[in-house]
Design a protein around this motif. Sequence first.
Motif, PDB file in Angstrom:
ATOM      1  N   ASP A  12       8.836  -9.996  -7.647  1.00 22.79           N
ATOM      2  CA  ASP A  12       8.188  -9.916  -6.330  1.00 22.79           C
ATOM      3  C   ASP A  12       9.191  -9.967  -5.193  1.00 22.79           C
ATOM      4  OD1 ASP A  12       5.820  -9.822  -7.562  1.00 22.79           O
ATOM      5  OD2 ASP A  12       5.089 -11.789  -6.882  1.00 22.79           O
ATOM      6  N   ASN A  59      -5.143  -2.079   2.255  1.00 28.48           N
ATOM      7  CA  ASN A  59      -3.929  -2.812   1.883  1.00 28.48           C
ATOM      8  C   ASN A  59      -2.908  -1.859   1.234  1.00 28.48           C
ATOM      9  OD1 ASN A  59      -2.671  -5.422   1.718  1.00 28.48           O
ATOM     10  ND2 ASN A  59      -2.887  -5.309  -0.516  1.00 28.48           N
ATOM     11  N   HIS A  67      -1.270  -3.864  -9.665  1.00 27.83           N
ATOM     12  CA  HIS A  67      -2.484  -4.689  -9.723  1.00 27.83           C
ATOM     13  C   HIS A  67      -2.431  -5.807  -8.686  1.00 27.83           C
ATOM     14  CE1 HIS A  67      -3.892  -3.363 -13.994  1.00 27.83           C
ATOM     15  NE2 HIS A  67      -4.073  -2.460 -13.068  1.00 27.83           N
ATOM     16  N   ARG A  68      -1.244  -6.365  -8.473  1.00 36.15           N
ATOM     17  CA  ARG A  68      -1.135  -7.440  -7.486  1.00 36.15           C
ATOM     18  C   ARG A  68      -1.351  -6.895  -6.072  1.00 36.15           C
ATOM     19  NH1 ARG A  68       3.316 -11.473  -8.103  1.00 36.15           N
ATOM     20  NH2 ARG A  68       1.802 -12.422  -6.737  1.00 36.15           N
ATOM     21  N   ASP A  76      -5.106  -6.241  -5.755  1.00 34.89           N
ATOM     22  CA  ASP A  76      -5.855  -7.491  -5.581  1.00 34.89           C
ATOM     23  C   ASP A  76      -5.560  -8.167  -4.243  1.00 34.89           C
ATOM     24  OD1 ASP A  76      -6.727  -7.010  -8.079  1.00 34.89           O
ATOM     25  OD2 ASP A  76      -5.454  -8.494  -9.092  1.00 34.89           O
ATOM     26  N   GLY A  77      -4.688  -7.594  -3.451  1.00 33.85           N
ATOM     27  CA  GLY A  77      -4.373  -8.163  -2.133  1.00 33.85           C
ATOM     28  C   GLY A  77      -3.395  -9.325  -2.187  1.00 33.85           C
ATOM     29  N   GLU A  78      -2.785  -9.576  -3.354  1.00 31.37           N
ATOM     30  CA  GLU A  78      -1.829 -10.687  -3.442  1.00 31.37           C
ATOM     31  C   GLU A  78      -0.524 -10.348  -2.730  1.00 31.37           C
ATOM     32  OE1 GLU A  78      -1.094 -12.201  -7.445  1.00 31.37           O
ATOM     33  OE2 GLU A  78      -3.101 -11.475  -7.944  1.00 31.37           O
ATOM     34  N   LEU A  79      -0.158  -9.067  -2.743  1.00 40.59           N
ATOM     35  CA  LEU A  79       1.037  -8.630  -2.014  1.00 40.59           C
ATOM     36  C   LEU A  79       0.568  -7.735  -0.874  1.00 40.59           C
ATOM     37  CD1 LEU A  79       3.383  -7.650  -4.989  1.00 40.59           C
ATOM     38  CD2 LEU A  79       3.436  -9.746  -3.653  1.00 40.59           C
ATOM     39  N   LYS A  80       1.133  -7.985   0.299  1.00 41.21           N
ATOM     40  CA  LYS A  80       0.634  -7.232   1.462  1.00 41.21           C
ATOM     41  C   LYS A  80       1.751  -6.420   2.120  1.00 41.21           C
ATOM     42  CE  LYS A  80      -3.298 -10.056   2.611  1.00 41.21           C
ATOM     43  NZ  LYS A  80      -3.984  -9.438   1.488  1.00 41.21           N
TER      44      LYS A  80
END
Length: 512
Positions: A308, A330, A468-469, A472-476
């Motif tokens: 990440d 996103n 996928h991240r 799912d909005g985990e990374l913007k």
Amino acid sequence: MDSGEWCVEKRGSFRNESFRDNDNVPETGCLSIIVLGASGDLAKKKTFPALFNLYRQGFLQSNEVHIFGYARSKISNNDLKERISGYLSQGKENAEEVSDFLQLIEYISGGYDSEEGFQTLDKAIYEHEISRNSTEGSARRLFYLALPPSVYPPVCRMIKSYCMNKSDLGGWTRIVVEKPFGKDLASSEELSAQIGELFDEPQIYRIDHYLGKELVQNLLVLRFANRFFLPLWNRDNIANVQIVFREDFGTDGRGGYFDEYGIIRDIIQNHLLQVFCLVAMEKPISLKPEHIRDEKVKVLQSVVPIKDEEVILGQYEGYRDDPTVPDNSNTPTFATMVLRIHNERWEGVPFILKAGKALNSRKAEIRVQFKDVPGDIFKCKKRGRNEFVIRLQPSEAMYMKLMVKQPGLEMSTAQSELDLSYRQRYQGVTIPEAYERLILDTIRGDQQHFVRRDELKVAWEIFTPLLHRIDDGELKPIPYKAGSRGPVEADDLLRKAGYVQTHGYIWIPPTL
Ligand code: BG6
């Protein structure tokens, strides 16, 4: 081997026996090219113009070839020809060629899951084959799916059931498909399985048009036919590699499509990753397509999971103003990330993949940066490192940034370059369009520049967790101004990865 020999071999024995799509593969005889999705944008802008260019160069002979356009639109033959003709290079000098080419096209309207439609298509193809007095086994059928992947499975089923040369003329049938091949590992595997049930791998040509670009096709020659590079191309000498794609326009009316995919699926997972393979793979044991693709798969399998902290995403301001893009989208329109390869050649060398829309320039290039010179008696370090740059577009070129004595009385050093700019060096040579080359390869049965199923699978394996991240909005994505370099955080990542920028040096393509 001289270039003549190479061509002969390319057309014949490069093909691996175990991947032949037919025991008796004719490369001459009646050829039917069927463009499905004929009224759409891709067909109009890329497929038909590429076919036209092949025709005018004599690669498609009017006594052998017939082109069928198939789509749902209820338009006439003439309507289709009118739509296409504006995209064929036209001037007084080739008006006649355009008109002769258009004569080869016949439009058939039908649904993508319509039995009747495909029966009509088959009948039309067969009539053409008979009219050309085709002999047994000599009829060649090339289906080009200029369609959204959602309709690939029904269309492939229809082709298999109704258009597979069941006649005594049966030669070969090949299917050309365009990306996006799925949205992640699972959906891509599902699509591959559906198509794989109907056709054998040697019949399926997955186009990635970057593989048809002149300088991408040059990569293996450069790497493996030049003694210069052999000892240098490794972790001992190379500090980092950048593979960069920049566009100076946004999603331009394609917002609806783009928002579903984003820059990683649109550019990085396919175009840049293919270039990455050719830069990083080991030498294949021969130029047979399967040997080359085996090496591509191996290097992809050696890529370690992306971290990440080695990813920067961006979205240009104004992207969401497009009415087809959701207000809370996103989706990244920019991404910089580091790929790391766990093998003997590349351990510790960051491969930085960077792609963005609505930036301050348009270009695609590979930038190989070398390590500093040990024992730096000329104090060159502050002037910048050696770099080997391959400019894929525009202005195809390769140049080597190197240190020289500044001409004159003083003993001082300066960065300069050895420059091989194609426009200057190859005056009068027309560089073919990527699609032209690739379509010709499909006709010749050469799969070297097409993506194999296992290659596609590993490509998705590399990016799916990250995608996928993001989904799912985990990374913007970080907002950036349209027309800028993208988020400044991306430059920070580059620095952290070890890239040393040379300030004050700009390569200027030579003018004629
Ligand atoms: C396509 C992408 O595959 O490649 C587009 O879907 C992109 O978003 C295009 O603009 C770039 O291709 P080229 O050949 O112009 O670099």
